[in-house]
Design an enzyme around this catalytic site. Structure first.
Site, PDB file in Angstrom:
ATOM      1  N   HIS A 173      -3.907   3.219  -3.312  1.00 26.46           N
ATOM      2  CA  HIS A 173      -4.098   2.682  -1.962  1.00 26.46           C
ATOM      3  C   HIS A 173      -3.427   1.329  -1.755  1.00 26.46           C
ATOM      4  O   HIS A 173      -2.635   1.156  -0.840  1.00 26.46           O
ATOM      5  CB  HIS A 173      -5.589   2.560  -1.631  1.00 26.46           C
ATOM      6  CG  HIS A 173      -5.840   1.777  -0.378  1.00 26.46           C
ATOM      7  ND1 HIS A 173      -5.790   2.346   0.868  1.00 26.46           N
ATOM      8  CD2 HIS A 173      -6.082   0.453  -0.174  1.00 26.46           C
ATOM      9  CE1 HIS A 173      -5.990   1.417   1.788  1.00 26.46           C
ATOM     10  NE2 HIS A 173      -6.185   0.263   1.183  1.00 26.46           N
ATOM     11  N   HIS A 181     -27.511 -14.420  26.016  1.00 28.69           N
ATOM     12  CA  HIS A 181     -26.451 -14.237  27.010  1.00 28.69           C
ATOM     13  C   HIS A 181     -25.741 -15.539  27.363  1.00 28.69           C
ATOM     14  O   HIS A 181     -24.814 -15.529  28.159  1.00 28.69           O
ATOM     15  CB  HIS A 181     -27.032 -13.598  28.277  1.00 28.69           C
ATOM     16  CG  HIS A 181     -27.326 -12.133  28.117  1.00 28.69           C
ATOM     17  ND1 HIS A 181     -28.154 -11.664  27.118  1.00 28.69           N
ATOM     18  CD2 HIS A 181     -26.894 -11.031  28.789  1.00 28.69           C
ATOM     19  CE1 HIS A 181     -28.224 -10.340  27.202  1.00 28.69           C
ATOM     20  NE2 HIS A 181     -27.470  -9.944  28.209  1.00 28.69           N
ATOM     21  N   HIS A 236       0.835  -1.205   0.000  1.00 25.84           N
ATOM     22  CA  HIS A 236       0.000   0.000   0.000  1.00 25.84           C
ATOM     23  C   HIS A 236       0.870   1.255   0.000  1.00 25.84           C
ATOM     24  O   HIS A 236       1.226   1.755   1.065  1.00 25.84           O
ATOM     25  CB  HIS A 236      -0.901  -0.001   1.242  1.00 25.84           C
ATOM     26  CG  HIS A 236      -1.796  -1.193   1.336  1.00 25.84           C
ATOM     27  ND1 HIS A 236      -1.357  -2.440   1.734  1.00 25.84           N
ATOM     28  CD2 HIS A 236      -3.125  -1.341   1.078  1.00 25.84           C
ATOM     29  CE1 HIS A 236      -2.372  -3.289   1.708  1.00 25.84           C
ATOM     30  NE2 HIS A 236      -3.447  -2.668   1.326  1.00 25.84           N
ATOM     31  N   GLU A 279     -16.618  -3.700  25.417  1.00 22.11           N
ATOM     32  CA  GLU A 279     -15.794  -4.900  25.497  1.00 22.11           C
ATOM     33  C   GLU A 279     -14.635  -4.842  24.518  1.00 22.11           C
ATOM     34  O   GLU A 279     -13.509  -5.261  24.831  1.00 22.11           O
ATOM     35  CB  GLU A 279     -16.644  -6.146  25.220  1.00 22.11           C
ATOM     36  CG  GLU A 279     -17.796  -6.362  26.182  1.00 22.11           C
ATOM     37  CD  GLU A 279     -19.009  -5.522  25.867  1.00 22.11           C
ATOM     38  OE1 GLU A 279     -19.031  -4.882  24.786  1.00 22.11           O
ATOM     39  OE2 GLU A 279     -19.948  -5.479  26.686  1.00 22.11           O
TER      40      GLU A 279
END
Lengths: 671, 671
Positions: free
Chosen positions: B273, B482, B42, B420
């Protein structure tokens, strides 16, 4: 279609002078009682948002409780799913048939429809499964995207509804919410409104313990219209929701509330968040509300007022049904919303397969997937999808497809942006909305980013297709950060997810067909970056890939060796078989495009494939976990046991020992 | 300590009148040449950000190329890891010993240190592995958190450095970035600066295709100081970086750049890119820059100017070393930064274990983990951690611990917020910074949210500990959203991650010890919500859990049955064994707290545990995948094959058939 917005009476003119506050208290009491009976659950949020929900349901939400499946209903999404008693109470109060008093009193019990968190498919009126924070909000973006697309396709006399979300601080703190709101802002989804339960409380205490974000400014930066309101002031809420319906952008209403509103001593405390309030607190709270009824009993006037709300939408629903009956689109709209594929959905695909047996193209399976899309996209007008900014790599764009964009949303190619998680969650919302079949592409390694939403699709049993390219060390130089090694195993571990790894163009087409025919769950296609040989050299009347595993090459005599492989490793197995056969060892090769579909075959078929008694070797450029099902305890596995490395693909295959020679050697060591 | 900021000459006084532009062109040419030689990579980002990086390295970054491990160096993090040639070029130019010309010309090849994306542990000077977007930025928050904490602990004469990040649009679109910037804003990490490569280009084209976010407003909403600058105007960049160092908040500098700056015809195009520019474009670009040298050759003056930059920090480094030598903290600081545990780290834990053999407490293993923390936290002062807003559920807080907060960062309990993913990534950054051992808690099901960062910890081989409670259907009423069922398998699939599932308090303590002693990788502890009996009834001199699997109960005679179990299912196995023994079937029970450590034992030990020839049954409230290693092809597995449900835990165990009776029946069916 604002003239269709349901006209409802003000509280002052409601029967028996029932007030909004009293109607909201009914939610509060049911929430307290349901959680108390279960001795488990979250009363704080339903109590805090009861006033907002009462205004929403009684004044703005377009719905008819007798027809939860009315296609043009507004969608209500409880993103803060732990507050499930809020939606159960609302469905019960407004007269959804399934939301019985008995169900409410069986909250969180085995076999009830009132699961701890709202689950799609259990209780009509629950539009999506929520609980994992941020998911509902992100699903909602998909709902709103689908609505705009279908309105463009079928006209706003058939499709013209809003998506309303209740979200909490947790939803807004999860990163997925940023992906979702940025998508919604970019696509100017003005029929999406988020009602943020701004109670400043999380489980551990004050939001300020861990967050200092100016959420209004944040949403505004993402292109949303924003407004703050006192979430216990009915008239202010009314004005705010009216405002929301008039915006040219998605709208956020920050509802300043007290968690556990109405609790006698715990109002405003994080202690109301996740546990039953206890008999004493509930008794005192009832007293404070002037509520004299037994658990799950409702005062007649309040019951009637709520039931009336549940019927308000009937007129609009009937008018819509009349329009549908008159519409030229009726059949196509009904078919699409039912999720039925067009009768000729796979005709072009089958024709292409017939040709491929002749042309035997050697190409990357991501290109094969693109070739499949070329055949499917025209035949299945409800397919809509795109890539998380890897269009050229994922081969997800069918040439000539218009881009999905505002203000005319008829385009079917979605620039999802660099947002794998938001993409997957929005795909779920689209599939749940119905009328579209969403797909999305990214590199397979980034399925880790979208995994929570893939799991929820599997749990809900909805049809979405994940196009996961660059599926092994075969992607080469980008190195171990981009090379999946554990992802096949990790995805196969998810119940009710079909994980496909086709070996060539024909298998890729068969896998796409099987994925689209799988109406009760999501699919993931693992596809190679690198070129690979065609392995299916003869025609077949049946979709062999849909059997999960099949004998690709029979042994020359009684088989002594069975070689199993998937994807780009199938040619290695074929080459190894050739060597073994040349040395006089009858060897069969089994292609295994889908573990899960193989498990659905009958025992006799499975036994015929597994080949017990032969030496068994599996080859897959991934970790071994799960392959013991095929090779037993004594079989050999040729694959990865570590992360990959950065180098050209052929070097990596050689250095990590994933070669035909290694397969031959493993077989011979066991003969 | 701003007086320690390295004084460097202006371009006009640099030797041989080398300009910033020329120094930046050296980066550009190396980036073009490295990618061209590899025919992969890149070039666009390194070329676009060359001017910014030149100013940063030559004027602001505190470093000494001869000592990449100098503890008080500024950290430079290339979050946009695909632009790896930028950092390789910078390390080469400034004289990092390992960053040889040969390494540069072996970019992306087998065995080179110049991997496709920067990899921690390969090339000194690369502070963290990046590539998966958003991770580096989020690591950086952990770096900055660790720096502030250690400055509070050891004083700013030893710890006073900045964290600089280069991030791209992709980093900012990924949801994890929101979690990271909100954390940084909340904790007022003013020594963190993000340089955003605002080139308005992504792989698929213009950023505007998929995003319309006002990033400056967004960061401001998260509590950041923000500024925009022309990323090719050296003097403006200088001012902006000077401004950044003076803020009382984390700072964002939006650097408006052209991707592929300096490319003859492709400057500004997304075509720069992710692919080599090609010989013709490179030749034309060289011409445009007036660059007459061969690939990887450098003009002497430019080479000298850059080498001088690499030496600028030597004086400050030596001064710091002198301060360290004089410091009362010298030994403790050096030990902590080396990652060595205190000599008596596990003494309190061992004493506690000795008592537990007597008291045999029945408690949830999450409580057992809390009890382990109680013993460890005082003995290991570098432990720092918290929970993603589930403190009471995760048992991660040791009573009396001060909260990590601004402006005095000495507290060791972190309120991570409902983030998280951001938590896991920041933990990685903390571990990489050194001097701290981070841990973080959440529900096990939400390890899906943090999975990309857990994977990177495993790839980098760094010590972080994930406390994952509520590890099965045993969490009960919260339901399938859960309840982990596939997460044990999915985590076990990740190479170099230790997944522990202790059965009782002693095992929990042993597992914590093993996790902390595991210096070359992350650990995850799967812990129960529900109470479970003590299973270890006698004392042991060795850490049995660290063997991965061990015989918990021997058979009464020659074993006919082997039962394997983990965590809360070990008592079921013991009960089943009791029944089988009573019926005259000698039965042994093997506890399996850690698959991965078992695989590290020698073959003889493994064989002694596996018990081939006996009837083998495994029980774990999770999917079977991976258990074939223990039970072979014909063994039985008692566990889950679907998602769970919402109901009390004991009902779920019964309904899903995970009972001692089921284990007995499975064994008998095979006897």
């Amino acid at each position: 279609m604002t003239d269709e917005r349901i006209p409802v009476s003000d509280a002052k003119t409601a029967p028996h002078k029932v007030t909004s506050k009293q109607m909201a208290d009914a939610i509060r009491v049911l929430a307290m009682d349901g959680v108390e009976k279960a001795n488990s659950g979250h009363p704080g949020m339903p109590m805090g948002m009861a006033d907002v929900a009462t205004v929403l349901f009684s004044k703005y939400l377009k719905f008819d409780a007798s027809r939860p499946d009315w296609a043009d209903r507004d969608r209500f999404i409880l993103s803060a799913g732990h507050g499930s008693m809020l939606i159960y109470a609302l469905l019960h109060l407004t007269g959804y048939k399934a939301a019985t008093r008995e169900e409410l009193s069986n909250f969180r019990q085995w076999g009830s429809k009132t699961a701890g968190h709202p689950e799609y498919g259990h209780m009509p009126g629950v539009e999506t499964t929520t609980g994992p924070l941020g998911q509902g909000l992100s699903n909602a973006v998909g709902f709103a995207m689908a609505e705009r697309h279908l309105a463009s396709r079928f006209g706003d006399d058939l499709v013209d509804h809003r998506t309303w979300v209740i979200a909490g601080d947790g939803c807004l703190m999860e990163g997925i919410s940023q992906e979702a709101i940025a998508l919604a802002g970019r696509y100017q989804l003005n029929k999406l409104t988020v009602l943020w339960d701004d109670n400043a409380i999380t489980i551990d205490g004050a939001v300020s313990l861990s967050d200092a974000t100016d959420q209004l400014a944040r949403f505004k930066a993402a292109g949303w219209a924003v407004k703050a309101v006192d979430g216990h002031d009915t008239s202010a809420i009314k004005k705010a929701l009216a405002w929301a319906t008039k915006q040219s952008k998605p709208s956020l209403v920050a509802c300043k509330t007290k968690i556990g509103k109405g609790a006698a001593t715990l109002e405003g405390s994080h202690k109301t968040h996740g546990a039953a309030l206890g008999a004493a607190e509930i008794a005192a709270s009832r007293l404070g509300m002037g509520w004299e009824h037994e658990p799950f009993d409702l005062p007649e006037a309040i019951e009637k007022a709520w039931k009336k709300v549940g019927k308000q939408g009937a007129k609009a629903r009937k008018a819509w049904e009349a329009r549908l009956a008159d519409s030229a689109h009726a059949d196509e709209f009904t078919r699409a919303m039912a999720g039925d594929l067009p009768a000729a959905a796979f005709e072009p695909l089958k024709a292409a397969i017939a040709q491929l047996v002749e042309t035997k193209p050697a190409q990357a399976t991501r290109q094969a997937s693109g070739a499949a899309l070329d055949q499917l996209f025209g035949a299945i007008p409800e397919m809509i999808g795109g890539s998380a900014d890897l269009t050229g790599s994922n081969n997800t764009l069918v040439k000539g497809t218009r881009t999905y964009d505002a203000p005319d949303y008829e385009g079917r190619y979605v620039n999802w942006g660099i947002r794998e998680h938001g993409m997957a969650a929005a795909m779920n919302g689209m599939a749940l909305h119905g009328g579209v079949i969403p797909y999305g592409g990214t590199f397979m390694v980034f399925s880790d980013y979208s995994r929570p939403s893939i799991r929820l699709a599997a749990l809900m049993g909805i049809r979405v297709v994940h196009v996961l390219t660059h599926d092994s060390i075969g992607l080469g130089e980008d190195g171990p950060t981009h090379q999946p090694v554990e992802h096949l195993a990790a995805l196969r571990a998810i119940p009710n997810l079909l994980v496909f790894r086709p070996a060539d163009t024909i298998e890729a087409m068969e896998c796409w067909q099987a994925a689209l025919q799988n109406r009760t769950g999501p699919s993931a296609l693992a596809l190679s970056r690198q070129k690979t040989a065609a392995v299916r050299l003869s025609a077949s009347d049946t979709n062999l890939s849909a059997k999960g595993a099949y004998e690709l090459k029979a042994a020359s005599g009684e088989a002594k060796v069975t070689l199993f492989a998937t994807g780009t490793e199938v040619p290695l197995a074929l080459k190894a078989a050739e060597t073994l056969e040349a040395e006089g060892t009858p060897t069969r090769v089994v292609s295994v495009p889908c573990f899960e579909l193989f498990e659905q075959q009958d025992a006799a078929y499975q036994a015929s494939i597994i080949g017990r008694g032969t030496v068994r070797v599996a080859v897959e450029a991934a970790v071994k976990q799960g392959w013991e099902r095929f090779i037993g305890e004594d079989g050999a596995f040729v694959g990865m046991s570590s992360f990959g490395a950065s180098a050209p693909a052929e070097v990596l295959y050689r250095e990590f020992g994933i070669t035909a020679d290694a397969v031959v050697a493993a077989a011979k060591a066991r003969l």
